[in-house]
Enzyme design. Structure first.
Site, mmCIF file in Angstrom:
data_model
loop_
_atom_site.group_PDB
_atom_site.id
_atom_site.type_symbol
_atom_site.label_atom_id
_atom_site.label_comp_id
_atom_site.label_asym_id
_atom_site.label_seq_id
_atom_site.Cartn_x
_atom_site.Cartn_y
_atom_site.Cartn_z
ATOM 1 N N TYR A 152 3.351 19.546 -5.768
ATOM 2 C CA TYR A 152 4.090 19.724 -4.438
ATOM 3 C C TYR A 152 5.604 20.244 -4.876
ATOM 4 O O TYR A 152 6.165 20.956 -3.911
ATOM 5 C CB TYR A 152 4.335 18.509 -3.712
ATOM 6 C CG TYR A 152 2.995 17.890 -3.091
ATOM 7 C CD1 TYR A 152 1.890 18.505 -3.327
ATOM 8 C CD2 TYR A 152 3.134 16.651 -2.493
ATOM 9 C CE1 TYR A 152 0.584 18.279 -2.563
ATOM 10 C CE2 TYR A 152 1.905 16.145 -1.912
ATOM 11 C CZ TYR A 152 0.720 16.809 -1.879
ATOM 12 O OH TYR A 152 -0.388 16.300 -1.417
ATOM 13 N N LYS A 208 -7.422 13.943 -13.837
ATOM 14 C CA LYS A 208 -8.346 14.850 -13.851
ATOM 15 C C LYS A 208 -8.286 15.459 -15.281
ATOM 16 O O LYS A 208 -8.517 16.880 -15.161
ATOM 17 C CB LYS A 208 -8.405 15.824 -12.504
ATOM 18 C CG LYS A 208 -9.477 16.846 -12.590
ATOM 19 C CD LYS A 208 -10.933 16.248 -12.006
ATOM 20 C CE LYS A 208 -11.946 17.026 -11.765
ATOM 21 N NZ LYS A 208 -13.177 16.201 -11.392
ATOM 22 N N ASP A 263 -11.987 12.302 -8.689
ATOM 23 C CA ASP A 263 -13.360 12.231 -7.784
ATOM 24 C C ASP A 263 -14.040 10.952 -7.914
ATOM 25 O O ASP A 263 -14.461 10.453 -6.745
ATOM 26 C CB ASP A 263 -14.336 13.412 -8.041
ATOM 27 C CG ASP A 263 -14.257 13.680 -9.715
ATOM 28 O OD1 ASP A 263 -13.727 13.039 -10.527
ATOM 29 O OD2 ASP A 263 -15.114 14.625 -10.065
ATOM 30 N N ASP A 291 -1.417 11.012 -2.677
ATOM 31 C CA ASP A 291 -1.459 11.355 -1.313
ATOM 32 C C ASP A 291 -2.570 11.140 -0.614
ATOM 33 O O ASP A 291 -2.654 10.550 0.439
ATOM 34 C CB ASP A 291 -0.997 12.888 -0.971
ATOM 35 C CG ASP A 291 -0.507 13.183 0.216
ATOM 36 O OD1 ASP A 291 -0.497 12.361 1.206
ATOM 37 O OD2 ASP A 291 -0.100 14.502 0.491
ATOM 38 N N ASP A 307 -3.977 7.204 1.502
ATOM 39 C CA ASP A 307 -4.629 7.443 2.645
ATOM 40 C C ASP A 307 -5.861 6.843 2.840
ATOM 41 O O ASP A 307 -6.233 6.183 3.778
ATOM 42 C CB ASP A 307 -4.602 8.921 3.261
ATOM 43 C CG ASP A 307 -3.500 9.252 4.003
ATOM 44 O OD1 ASP A 307 -2.202 8.547 3.738
ATOM 45 O OD2 ASP A 307 -3.446 10.273 4.836
#
Ligand code: NAD
Length: 363
Positions: free
Chosen positions: A143, A194, A227, A251, A255
């Site tokens: 970001y 990852k 994942d 993020d 959620d």
């Protein structure tokens, strides 16, 4: 002499002022019962800041936040500010506060209260008793990484770029937060990356592993690819205690974790890092229900609990608040967002009053 704390109170927009008002009632009860002195310094932020001064994060608001022992924020944003210049949108105030206060760690608990087990979209046995914490890196990663942007190539095709960057020191400081909070919980950290595809998160895994070996061997550490983590969160969320991860993965996963609990109106958060930490509900300004006394104030009230736990060294207040919320839900009181058949529907103010009454008996 009584302990004295200054708290910057930033109600913001939409339902922000409504839920913050209930949280302030709770702060006043704690103040009286514990014999503290709380200086509540209320300032405009977001759309309210823009209307008052032409900027969503007015100078006096930022100063108040920097000088405070902790910041309590309601929510910002609303349709009336959606067309103004991007740099002046209410949501910019959040980014400003995070970077100015150096809040690099976002803590989001996802806890399922017994009485709300049925509110989750998952089977009750999967979420019953769930209590996990996502620690998201908040000021680095893709970001913020450079280079970024969209360029037009020769021939007219456009190319968009974002860059995933983490330095060792950025990884160490967020991992330390995760290990430290795990020590106060069930002493388990799952670091999500990852590393099989992204070199930057390969470094993440290496640095987290080294830190664990050197300083936190009393905590159980595991690693998981993002994942798989997304899948495990809905398959068997109770396997987790603390999850620590990068800005973008956090993020998304936080959620996902919040939805396990069934309601956005119940979930608090803390952003830590610098001298002053910030506490806020995870929901937004909910313009659709603003001014109707319909908002659920419990996320903001539970954020006050986190403030006492992490900034004011009074974990007992957080425990008392969680117990009070549980007992109110057990007694059948519900705001509209968590309402179900046979329960008693109450408004934002009445829910705040119920918390105040129960807390007065508890502290
Ligand atoms: P939202 O969280 O405001 O609302 C989503 C849905 O949840 C709405 O139906 C709303 O009525 C409901 N809801 C949210 N909080 C509730 C509560 N406490 N009690 C009962 N119901 C509740 O998200 P949105 O609609 O996508 O965004 C609205 C505005 O909020 C936008 O301007 C957005 O940019 C802003 N926003 C701000 C923050 C923040 O201040 N941290 C976070 C997210 C969104």
């Amino acid at each position: 002499m009584s302990q004295e704390y200054t708290i910057a109170v930033l109600p913001g927009d939409g339902i922000g002022p409504e839920v913050t008002a209930e949280a302030v009632k709770v702060l006043r009860v704690v103040e009286t019962r514990l014999g503290l002195k709380l200086n509540l310094n209320e300032k405009p932020v977001g759309g309210a800041g823009y209307e008052a001064t032409g900027h969503p994060l007015p100078g006096e608001t930022l100063e108040a936040a920097k000088e405070a022992d902790a910041v309590l924020l309601g929510a910002v944003g609303g349709p009336q500010w959606e067309t103004i210049d991007f740099s002046l949108r209410p949501e910019r105030a959040l980014l400003g506060l995070r970077s100015e206060l150096n809040l690099f760690a976002n803590l989001r608990p996802a806890k399922v209260f017994r009485a709300l087990t049925e509110a989750s979209t998952l089977k009750p046995e999967v979420v019953e008793g769930l209590d996990i914490l996502v620690v998201r890196e908040l000021t680095g990663g893709i970001y913020f990484g450079e280079p970024r942007g969209v360029v037009t190539l020769q021939g007219g095709e456009r190319r968009g770029t974002n860059t995933l960057v983490y330095t060792e020191s950025e990884i160490v400081r967020i991992a330390k937060v995760a290990f430290d909070v795990a020590l106060k919980r069930n002493k388990k950290v799952c670091s999500v990356d990852k590393a099989n595809v992204l070199e930057a998160t390969g470094l993440w895994r290496e640095v987290v592993t080294d830190l664990h070996k050197k300083e936190f061997s009393g905590v159980e550490l595991s690693h998981m690819y993002v994942d798989n983590a997304a899948m495990q969160l809905v398959r068997n969320p109770k396997q987790f205690d603390v999850i620590v991860t990068t800005n973008m993965f956090g993020d998304i996963l936080s959620d996902e974790a919040s939805m396990l609990t069934g309601s956005i109106g119940m979930l608090p958060s803390a952003s830590l890092g610098g001298k002053t930490a910030m506490y806020e509900p995870i929901h937004g300004s909910a313009p659709d229900i603003a001014g109707k006394d319909m908002a659920n104030p419990l996320a903001t009230i539970l954020s006050v609990g986190m403030m006492f736990k992490y900034s004011l060294d009074r974990e007992d207040v957080n425990t008392a608040l969680e117990n009070v919320v549980e007992s109110i839900l057990e007694a059948g009181y519900r705001t509209k967002d968590i309402m179900s058949k046979g329960m008693k529907e109450v408004g934002c103010k009445e829910m705040g009053d119920l918390v105040v009454q129960a807390l007065e008996k508890k502290l």
